[in-house]
Structure formats: C-alpha cells, structure tokens
Design a protein around this motif. Structure first.
Motif, PDB file in Angstrom:
ATOM      1  N   LEU A 200       0.949  -1.220   0.026  1.00  0.00           N
ATOM      2  CA  LEU A 200       0.054  -0.098   0.148  1.00  0.00           C
ATOM      3  C   LEU A 200       0.970   1.304  -0.025  1.00  0.00           C
ATOM      4  O   LEU A 200       0.728   2.209  -0.790  1.00  0.00           O
ATOM      5  CB  LEU A 200      -0.778   0.048   1.231  1.00  0.00           C
ATOM      6  CG  LEU A 200      -1.931   1.195   1.314  1.00  0.00           C
ATOM      7  CD1 LEU A 200      -2.758   1.022   0.193  1.00  0.00           C
ATOM      8  CD2 LEU A 200      -2.655   1.042   2.649  1.00  0.00           C
ATOM      9  N   GLN A 201       1.967   1.149   0.803  1.00  0.00           N
ATOM     10  CA  GLN A 201       2.724   2.382   0.665  1.00  0.00           C
ATOM     11  C   GLN A 201       3.381   2.717  -0.735  1.00  0.00           C
ATOM     12  O   GLN A 201       3.670   3.809  -0.963  1.00  0.00           O
ATOM     13  CB  GLN A 201       3.978   2.142   1.978  1.00  0.00           C
ATOM     14  CG  GLN A 201       3.477   2.085   3.395  1.00  0.00           C
ATOM     15  CD  GLN A 201       4.455   1.523   4.192  1.00  0.00           C
ATOM     16  OE1 GLN A 201       5.407   0.924   3.850  1.00  0.00           O
ATOM     17  NE2 GLN A 201       4.467   1.942   5.627  1.00  0.00           N
ATOM     18  N   ASP A 202       3.895   1.568  -1.247  1.00  0.00           N
ATOM     19  CA  ASP A 202       4.452   1.649  -2.608  1.00  0.00           C
ATOM     20  C   ASP A 202       3.354   2.093  -3.599  1.00  0.00           C
ATOM     21  O   ASP A 202       3.750   2.874  -4.482  1.00  0.00           O
ATOM     22  CB  ASP A 202       4.890   0.132  -2.865  1.00  0.00           C
ATOM     23  CG  ASP A 202       6.095  -0.230  -2.444  1.00  0.00           C
ATOM     24  OD1 ASP A 202       6.783   0.690  -1.751  1.00  0.00           O
ATOM     25  OD2 ASP A 202       6.395  -1.421  -2.285  1.00  0.00           O
ATOM     26  N   ALA A 203       1.978   1.503  -3.328  1.00  0.00           N
ATOM     27  CA  ALA A 203       1.073   2.200  -4.356  1.00  0.00           C
ATOM     28  C   ALA A 203       0.737   3.800  -3.955  1.00  0.00           C
ATOM     29  O   ALA A 203       0.247   4.384  -4.909  1.00  0.00           O
ATOM     30  CB  ALA A 203      -0.268   1.394  -4.049  1.00  0.00           C
ATOM     31  N   MET A 204       0.915   4.358  -3.016  1.00  0.00           N
ATOM     32  CA  MET A 204       0.845   5.665  -2.748  1.00  0.00           C
ATOM     33  C   MET A 204       1.492   6.589  -3.537  1.00  0.00           C
ATOM     34  O   MET A 204       0.810   7.846  -3.995  1.00  0.00           O
ATOM     35  CB  MET A 204       1.054   6.049  -1.229  1.00  0.00           C
ATOM     36  CG  MET A 204       0.043   5.297  -0.093  1.00  0.00           C
ATOM     37  SD  MET A 204      -1.675   6.312  -0.322  1.00  0.00           S
ATOM     38  CE  MET A 204      -1.364   7.846   0.102  1.00  0.00           C
ATOM     39  N   LEU A 205       2.639   6.235  -3.987  1.00  0.00           N
ATOM     40  CA  LEU A 205       3.351   7.080  -4.990  1.00  0.00           C
ATOM     41  C   LEU A 205       2.725   7.272  -6.170  1.00  0.00           C
ATOM     42  O   LEU A 205       2.401   8.564  -6.697  1.00  0.00           O
ATOM     43  CB  LEU A 205       4.670   6.626  -5.069  1.00  0.00           C
ATOM     44  CG  LEU A 205       5.980   7.265  -6.131  1.00  0.00           C
ATOM     45  CD1 LEU A 205       6.058   8.572  -5.630  1.00  0.00           C
ATOM     46  CD2 LEU A 205       7.137   6.504  -6.214  1.00  0.00           C
ATOM     47  N   PRO A 206       2.448   6.345  -6.893  1.00  0.00           N
ATOM     48  CA  PRO A 206       1.723   6.748  -8.376  1.00  0.00           C
ATOM     49  C   PRO A 206       0.043   7.206  -7.974  1.00  0.00           C
ATOM     50  O   PRO A 206      -0.402   7.905  -8.913  1.00  0.00           O
ATOM     51  CB  PRO A 206       1.532   5.324  -8.993  1.00  0.00           C
ATOM     52  CG  PRO A 206       2.027   4.258  -7.876  1.00  0.00           C
ATOM     53  CD  PRO A 206       2.638   4.828  -6.927  1.00  0.00           C
ATOM     54  N   ALA A 207      -0.203   6.739  -6.985  1.00  0.00           N
ATOM     55  CA  ALA A 207      -1.644   7.085  -6.781  1.00  0.00           C
ATOM     56  C   ALA A 207      -1.738   8.736  -6.409  1.00  0.00           C
ATOM     57  O   ALA A 207      -2.695   9.358  -6.962  1.00  0.00           O
ATOM     58  CB  ALA A 207      -2.488   6.494  -5.552  1.00  0.00           C
ATOM     59  N   LEU A 208      -0.704   9.208  -5.495  1.00  0.00           N
ATOM     60  CA  LEU A 208      -0.893  10.530  -5.223  1.00  0.00           C
ATOM     61  C   LEU A 208      -0.335  11.300  -6.751  1.00  0.00           C
ATOM     62  O   LEU A 208      -0.889  12.548  -6.712  1.00  0.00           O
ATOM     63  CB  LEU A 208       0.165  10.995  -4.191  1.00  0.00           C
ATOM     64  CG  LEU A 208      -0.284  10.552  -2.941  1.00  0.00           C
ATOM     65  CD1 LEU A 208       0.790  11.020  -1.712  1.00  0.00           C
ATOM     66  CD2 LEU A 208      -1.671  11.202  -2.409  1.00  0.00           C
ATOM     67  N   GLY A 209       0.499  10.749  -7.458  1.00  0.00           N
ATOM     68  CA  GLY A 209       0.501  11.560  -8.769  1.00  0.00           C
ATOM     69  C   GLY A 209      -0.521  11.633  -9.682  1.00  0.00           C
ATOM     70  O   GLY A 209      -0.748  12.616 -10.328  1.00  0.00           O
ATOM     71  N   GLU A 210      -1.495  10.729  -9.473  1.00  0.00           N
ATOM     72  CA  GLU A 210      -2.850  10.628 -10.541  1.00  0.00           C
ATOM     73  C   GLU A 210      -3.776  11.943  -9.767  1.00  0.00           C
ATOM     74  O   GLU A 210      -4.237  12.546 -10.458  1.00  0.00           O
ATOM     75  CB  GLU A 210      -3.627   9.371 -10.335  1.00  0.00           C
ATOM     76  CG  GLU A 210      -2.575   8.232 -11.043  1.00  0.00           C
ATOM     77  CD  GLU A 210      -2.795   8.549 -12.445  1.00  0.00           C
ATOM     78  OE1 GLU A 210      -3.853   9.128 -13.045  1.00  0.00           O
ATOM     79  OE2 GLU A 210      -2.041   7.975 -13.426  1.00  0.00           O
ATOM     80  N   ILE A 211      -3.823  11.739  -8.521  1.00  0.00           N
ATOM     81  CA  ILE A 211      -4.448  13.001  -7.689  1.00  0.00           C
ATOM     82  C   ILE A 211      -3.958  14.150  -8.087  1.00  0.00           C
ATOM     83  O   ILE A 211      -4.778  15.300  -8.139  1.00  0.00           O
ATOM     84  CB  ILE A 211      -4.532  12.632  -6.270  1.00  0.00           C
ATOM     85  CG1 ILE A 211      -5.077  11.247  -6.075  1.00  0.00           C
ATOM     86  CG2 ILE A 211      -5.179  13.579  -5.512  1.00  0.00           C
ATOM     87  CD1 ILE A 211      -6.464  10.937  -6.501  1.00  0.00           C
ATOM     88  N   ALA A 212      -2.550  14.326  -8.123  1.00  0.00           N
ATOM     89  CA  ALA A 212      -2.158  15.867  -8.411  1.00  0.00           C
ATOM     90  C   ALA A 212      -2.274  16.172  -9.668  1.00  0.00           C
ATOM     91  O   ALA A 212      -2.683  17.574 -10.072  1.00  0.00           O
ATOM     92  CB  ALA A 212      -0.486  15.613  -8.173  1.00  0.00           C
ATOM     93  N   LYS A 213      -2.543  15.286 -10.699  1.00  0.00           N
ATOM     94  CA  LYS A 213      -2.987  15.859 -12.050  1.00  0.00           C
ATOM     95  C   LYS A 213      -4.201  16.583 -12.047  1.00  0.00           C
ATOM     96  O   LYS A 213      -4.457  17.200 -13.006  1.00  0.00           O
ATOM     97  CB  LYS A 213      -3.050  14.818 -12.767  1.00  0.00           C
ATOM     98  CG  LYS A 213      -1.731  13.970 -13.209  1.00  0.00           C
ATOM     99  CD  LYS A 213      -1.694  12.883 -13.949  1.00  0.00           C
ATOM    100  CE  LYS A 213      -0.114  12.273 -14.256  1.00  0.00           C
ATOM    101  NZ  LYS A 213      -0.581  11.048 -15.245  1.00  0.00           N
ATOM    102  N   LYS A 214      -5.300  16.142 -11.144  1.00  0.00           N
ATOM    103  CA  LYS A 214      -6.543  16.645 -11.004  1.00  0.00           C
ATOM    104  C   LYS A 214      -6.596  18.255 -10.186  1.00  0.00           C
ATOM    105  O   LYS A 214      -7.712  18.750 -10.184  1.00  0.00           O
ATOM    106  CB  LYS A 214      -7.487  15.642 -10.299  1.00  0.00           C
ATOM    107  CG  LYS A 214      -7.696  14.416 -10.811  1.00  0.00           C
ATOM    108  CD  LYS A 214      -8.528  13.502 -10.129  1.00  0.00           C
ATOM    109  CE  LYS A 214      -8.647  12.323 -10.696  1.00  0.00           C
ATOM    110  NZ  LYS A 214      -9.679  11.232  -9.958  1.00  0.00           N
TER     111      LYS A 214
END
Length: 395
Positions: A200-214
């Motif tokens: 889950l910690q590893d997945a937070m990196l790309p997940a927050l990257g997707e959220i930042a695009k919004k």
C-alpha cells in the motif's frame, strides 16, 4: 456432494434447540480471516468428534459475516455465502450459494483449476472453513517523502503522513487457494499485514501522482480520500484482488504534511509573493535587514567605517531604497482609496458599501461587455461606451 439449506430466517435463531450437534464457528473477530469449523453440541459444549471428517447429513451453521468453504483433500468441493443452517449430502450436486458475491466465485473456482465432483465417496480429509467477510478494520499505514506536484504553489513538494485503512476479502475462493490453504486452526491478518502495508505504501506514490494531475492541493487530500481509494484499487488490483482476493475498502489520512525541506520552500515562496504584492511589507523587510546590517557593521572588527562602507556599496548595488518603497506603497494605498470612493445620490462621498447618511447601497459598477471599460460615476448614465462606441442598451 453438496450443501442443502434447511434453516433460514427466524428458524435459524433456534438452531441450538433444533439440532443436537452441528459444525459451526460462533464468531470471527477483526484479527481472524479464516477459522476452521468445529463440532458443537446443543447448549454450546464441544463433542468428541474428528473435525477433519464430515459425515453424511452433517449439519453446519453459517452465521452472518461468514462464508463456509467445504474442503476435501485440500480441494474446495462446495461453499455457501448465505446465512443459514445446512445439511451436507454426499448424493447431491454442489450447491455453491454465492450470496452477495455473485457468480464471480464460480469463475474463480474454475480459474483455479478446480472442478466440482458429486456422487462419490467421502475423502479421508474433509474440513469446514469459515471465511470472515466483514470489513477488516484498524490497519495502520504511513508514508514519507512522496513527491507531489501542488497546484497552489506550482512546484513539487515532498509529503509524509499516516492513517488507517480497511479491507475486505472479496473473493474467498482466491484467498483460500493462494493465501491461507489448509490451516490447522485459523489464519490471522497479522500473517499478511506487513506485506500488504508495504504494498500500500508503494502504491501511494503513483496514486498521489494521479491525484495531483486533477489539481487537488496537498492540504485538500484528507477530504478527497474517495478518489485516492479508487486509484489505489486500480494500482493494487493485480497483487490484491486477482492474486489474494482482497480489496481496500476505506482510507483515513490522520496526518499529511510537507517534509522539512518542502516547508522551507513553501515559506520562501509565500514570503516572496507577499513582498511582490505589498510594497509596504517589502519596505519594512528591507528596512529591518538594513538595520541589522548597521548593527553588524558597528561590531565589525575591521572597523565601523569599513563596515558601513561595505553596507552602502551593497545597498547601491541592490538598487533598493526603503524610502522609495514606502512612498510607492503610500501612493498605491491612496490610489486604491480613490478608486473605492463613490458619491451617493444624497451628495455624500463614501468609501463604505452603504451610505451612512441615507443608507443607500453603493451602486454596481457599469462595465462595457465589449471592451470591459469601467464607467466612472459621472458617465454611468451614458447610452454609448466612450471607449469603443458600443450601444450599452443593446449589450
């Protein structure tokens, strides 16, 4: 071999009075993901019976929040995800009550290479396992220095934070086959917790990257957890849902803040913005800096004269004069006040929203829709725009 439902609804609540002995699992706590079923006598006492043998017409009770899996020689032969009382019959086909899981469980079983069998003789090792289908709560996680492109500051900052997440076993067939297997007594979440927390910690990196695009600001992330969850589900789909049969259900960010380096960058940027838009603040800042420089010059071991000479040279090179800045700030303030001044119909000059003499509100500004010219008070009644000639009555 299959399960036959014989007790449902209100009748199920009297199971202890109706059955002398049966296989069950009274409760599954938040830490237990799979529990082996045991034979139980009416009234709650256990009985002297081999738990690894399910006989013809064995009775099994399935409570709410549980799914029953019947395993023979390590292979799943039947299951039910519906609450009720069941009898196990060697002469019937598997029932496969999917409940709220839908037919996806049957697909999972086929994909695992298993096949239902019926009309045979009971195997040597038969077990009843109860899977916890409730939401598994109170799972901690944290992350540090995840890069995040913040839309407010238009720069990448490092975020660190912690919180809680919950998950569900959404495919018990996959979970049993790939994760727990034939456990002696039970399979607890502590066995799996460290692994899925790390993922889950590893997945937070790309997940927050997707959220930042919004364009979501970093301090708005705690109120946008639903969007984060959807991205995390997608990022963990292969490892969690497809390979383990689990899925994240909810996420709470107890704290999310910039790291120390980012805090300093944000402070400098905010300070720069404040000074660029407010000449009085900049003048005060420069004046304070020059005062500090004068104090340092007076303490200069090479002599106060040399210190003051250096300070004057620095001031001339910088081209910044405190008096000029303060004078410009005063002009800007005066200009602002003049722009905000309006004359009421009663003849009183005002700077407030309502006239203190007659109580009438400040009239709205009249702006040309074509060239955006702002009409001064003395020209507000004109029919045509004096800047572009647009007919104001026609728009």
């Amino acid at each position: 071999m299959g399960l036959i439902k014989v007790l449902t609804g209100s009748a199920f609540s009297y199971i202890g009075d109706m059955w002398e002995d049966y296989i069950c699992c009274d409760s599954l706590d938040n830490d237990t993901l799979i529990q082996k079923g045991h034979a139980k006598k009416s009234g709650g006492a256990g009985i002297n019976k081999d738990d690894n043998v399910i006989t013809q017409f064995s009775k099994i009770a399935v409570n709410a929040g549980q799914m029953l899996i019947i395993v023979e020689n390590g292979k799943i032969v039947d299951y039910t995800a519906e609450q009720g009382g069941y009898e196990y019959n060697f002469d019937t086909e598997p029932s496969a009550f999917c409940g709220s899981f839908g037919d996806g469980l049957k697909v999972s079983l086929q994909q695992m290479g298993e096949r239902f069998a019926h009309g045979g003789v009971a195997g040597k090792d038969q077990r009843a396992y109860f899977v916890n289908t409730k939401e598994i709560l109170e799972n901690r996680f944290g992350f540090g220095k995840v890069p995040y492109r913040d839309s407010e500051f238009d720069m990448t900052i490092g975020l660190q934070g912690y919180g809680f997440y919950t998950f569900n076993i959404v495919d018990p067939i996959v979970f049993y086959t790939n994760i727990s297997g034939n456990v002696t007594e039970k399979y607890t979440k502590s066995t799996l917790e460290a692994q899925i927390r790390s993922e889950l910690q590893d997945a937070m990196l790309p997940a927050l990257g997707e959220i930042a695009k919004k364009g979501i600001k970093y301090d708005e992330l705690p109120s946008n957890t639903e969007e984060i969850i959807e991205v995390l589900k997608e990022k963990t789909k292969t490892k969690w849902r497809e390979k383990r049969g689990i899925e994240i259900a909810s996420l709470t960010l107890s704290s999310i803040v910039p790291d120390d380096d980012s805090v300093e960058k944000i402070r400098e940027l905010q300070e720069s913005r404040a000074y660029s838009s407010n000449k009085a603040m900049l003048g005060a800042r420069v004046g304070a800096a020059q005062a500090n420089a004068m104090e340092s010059a007076a303490e200069n071991p090479s002599g106060a004269v040399n210190g003051f000479m250096g300070m004057n040279m620095a001031q001339m090179a910088g081209g910044v004069n405190v008096s000029d800045l303060m004078r410009d700030a005063e002009k800007d303030e005066k200009k602002f006040q003049e722009e905000e001044t309006w004359v009421c119909e009663c003849g009183m000059t005002n700077t407030m929203r309502f006239c203190p003499n007659c109580g009438k509100p400040k009239p709205a500004k009249r702006i040309c829709p074509k060239c955006e010219f702002v009409f001064p008070d003395e020209l507000k009644g004109m029919k045509f725009c004096p800047n572009c000639g647009n007919n104001m009555e026609e728009g």
